[in-house]
Motif scaffolding. Structure first.
Motif, short mmCIF file in Angstrom:
data_model
loop_
_atom_site.label_atom_id
_atom_site.label_comp_id
_atom_site.label_asym_id
_atom_site.label_seq_id
_atom_site.Cartn_x
_atom_site.Cartn_y
_atom_site.Cartn_z
N THR A 69 2.33 -33.90 -1.61
CA THR A 69 3.74 -34.09 -1.36
C THR A 69 3.90 -34.97 -0.12
OG1 THR A 69 4.24 -31.88 -2.24
CG2 THR A 69 5.97 -32.98 -0.96
N MET A 70 4.61 -36.06 -0.27
CA MET A 70 4.86 -36.96 0.86
C MET A 70 6.34 -36.88 1.22
SD MET A 70 2.44 -40.16 -0.25
CE MET A 70 0.73 -39.84 -0.69
N THR A 71 6.60 -36.67 2.49
CA THR A 71 7.96 -36.56 2.99
C THR A 71 8.11 -37.39 4.26
OG1 THR A 71 7.34 -34.58 4.25
CG2 THR A 71 8.27 -34.22 2.04
N ARG A 72 9.33 -37.45 4.76
CA ARG A 72 9.55 -38.16 6.00
C ARG A 72 10.72 -37.55 6.74
NH1 ARG A 72 14.13 -38.49 3.17
NH2 ARG A 72 15.28 -40.48 3.33
N ASP A 73 10.73 -37.78 8.07
CA ASP A 73 11.85 -37.39 8.91
C ASP A 73 12.27 -38.66 9.65
OD1 ASP A 73 13.58 -36.48 10.88
OD2 ASP A 73 12.44 -34.66 11.27
N THR A 74 13.34 -39.26 9.21
CA THR A 74 13.75 -40.54 9.81
C THR A 74 14.22 -40.38 11.25
OG1 THR A 74 15.97 -40.31 8.86
CG2 THR A 74 14.35 -41.56 7.58
N SER A 75 14.67 -39.18 11.63
CA SER A 75 15.17 -38.98 12.99
C SER A 75 14.05 -39.11 14.03
CB SER A 75 15.83 -37.61 13.12
OG SER A 75 14.88 -36.56 13.02
N ILE A 76 12.82 -38.91 13.61
CA ILE A 76 11.69 -39.04 14.53
C ILE A 76 10.66 -40.03 14.01
CG2 ILE A 76 11.97 -36.78 15.62
CD1 ILE A 76 9.76 -35.73 13.74
N SER A 77 11.05 -40.85 13.04
CA SER A 77 10.19 -41.93 12.53
C SER A 77 8.79 -41.43 12.15
CB SER A 77 10.07 -43.07 13.56
OG SER A 77 11.33 -43.62 13.85
N THR A 78 8.77 -40.35 11.42
CA THR A 78 7.49 -39.72 11.08
C THR A 78 7.40 -39.46 9.58
OG1 THR A 78 7.32 -38.69 13.26
CG2 THR A 78 5.99 -37.73 11.50
N ALA A 79 6.24 -39.80 9.04
CA ALA A 79 5.93 -39.51 7.64
C ALA A 79 4.89 -38.39 7.60
CB ALA A 79 5.39 -40.76 6.94
N TYR A 80 4.94 -37.64 6.51
CA TYR A 80 4.03 -36.51 6.34
C TYR A 80 3.36 -36.58 4.98
CZ TYR A 80 6.93 -34.64 10.12
OH TYR A 80 7.61 -34.47 11.30
N MET A 81 2.14 -36.06 4.95
CA MET A 81 1.41 -35.91 3.69
C MET A 81 0.86 -34.50 3.65
SD MET A 81 -1.66 -35.64 2.02
CE MET A 81 -2.78 -35.91 3.40
N GLU A 82 1.28 -33.75 2.64
CA GLU A 82 0.78 -32.39 2.47
C GLU A 82 -0.05 -32.32 1.20
OE1 GLU A 82 3.77 -29.32 2.30
OE2 GLU A 82 2.30 -27.78 2.84
N LEU A 83 -1.25 -31.79 1.34
CA LEU A 83 -2.15 -31.62 0.20
C LEU A 83 -2.44 -30.14 0.05
CD1 LEU A 83 -3.75 -33.24 -1.95
CD2 LEU A 83 -5.69 -33.22 -0.36
N SER A 84 -2.22 -29.62 -1.15
CA SER A 84 -2.37 -28.18 -1.38
C SER A 84 -3.62 -27.89 -2.21
CB SER A 84 -1.13 -27.64 -2.09
OG SER A 84 -0.99 -28.27 -3.36
N ARG A 85 -3.91 -26.62 -2.34
CA ARG A 85 -5.06 -26.14 -3.14
C ARG A 85 -6.31 -26.92 -2.78
NH1 ARG A 85 -1.05 -26.78 -6.88
NH2 ARG A 85 -2.21 -28.28 -8.17
N LEU A 86 -6.60 -26.94 -1.50
CA LEU A 86 -7.71 -27.75 -1.01
C LEU A 86 -9.05 -27.28 -1.56
CD1 LEU A 86 -6.59 -28.12 2.70
CD2 LEU A 86 -6.78 -29.97 1.03
#
Lengths: 118, 108
Positions: A69-86
């Motif tokens: 799942t890739m998300t972002r928070d534009t208020s802090i100019s940050t992107a995230y990548m979450e990987l599950s069931r590692l």
């Protein structure tokens, strides 16, 4: 100057999830796609997907569909990548990278090592 | 998906020599949308070439790219000590984007 700064190394157990951040600076965050690319130890580069920071739209590589799942928070100019069931074979360095007018990567984060081990 | 095959796997040369790295695609790369990256141990990749032949900002002129269709080449005209590294090609003409497996350029 353009910078992508990623969060620090993580150690996770099999079956857990990991969330890696990528903070952008030096440019308009919403103007450029952010991609995630990973590299297993001693191996080549593997594209995982992208997020459009402006719309939040995403496109994931088929291999990771349902687990990433890739998300972002534009208020802090940050992107995230979450990987599950590692799994152990998810052990890799995860990079975020920017693309501009073509899907070639002109700026990269420094990488985040994710180790999956019981 | 487009599979990229790089050759040779390892290239052993001396400083001052010319290096020629190959990247072959399993099908034609649309609009020559091919890039080359250099990667040193413990570092992120660094963009050298995009659009098959356009040098990225700040890349020395000794690096050049050529090719079209399914055959692409990265040439380093005269090797400097800092050029010894891994090199990857990447296509972005088709979805998903894909990378070659890399060529290791080592000092002879």
């Amino acid at each position: 100057q353009v910078q992508l700064v990623q969060s620090g190394a993580e150690v996770k157990k099999p079956g857990a999830s990991v969330k890696v951040s990528c903070k952008a600076s030096g440019y308009t965050f919403t103007g450029f796609y952010i991609h995630w690319v990973r590299q297993a130890p001693g191996q080549g580069l593997e594209w995982m997907g992208w997020i459009n920071p402006n719309s939040g739209g995403t496109n994931y590589a088929q291999k990771f569909q349902g687990r990433v799942t890739m998300t972002r928070d534009t208020s802090i100019s940050t992107a995230y990548m979450e990987l599950s069931r590692l799994r152990s074979d998810d052990t890799a360095v995860y990079f975020c990278a920017r693309t501009s007018y073509g899907f070639f990567f002109d700026y990269w984060g420094q990488g985040t090592l994710v180790t999956v081990s019981s | 998906e487009i599979v990229l095959t790089q050759s040779p796997g390892t290239l052993s040369l001396s400083p001052g020599e010319r290096a020629t790295l190959s990247c072959r695609a399993s099908q034609s790369v649309s609009r020559s949308y091919l890039a080359w990256y250099q990667q040193k141990p413990g570092q992120a990749p660094w963009l050298l070439i995009y659009g098959a032949s356009s040098r990225a900002t700040g890349i020395p002129v000794r690096f050049s790219g050529s090719g079209s269709g399914t055959e692409f080449t990265l040439t380093i005209s005269r090797l400097e000590p800092e050029d010894f590294a891994m090199y990857y090609c990447q296509q972005y003409g088709g979805s998903p984007v894909t990378f070659g497996q890399g060529t290791k350029l080592e000092i002879k």
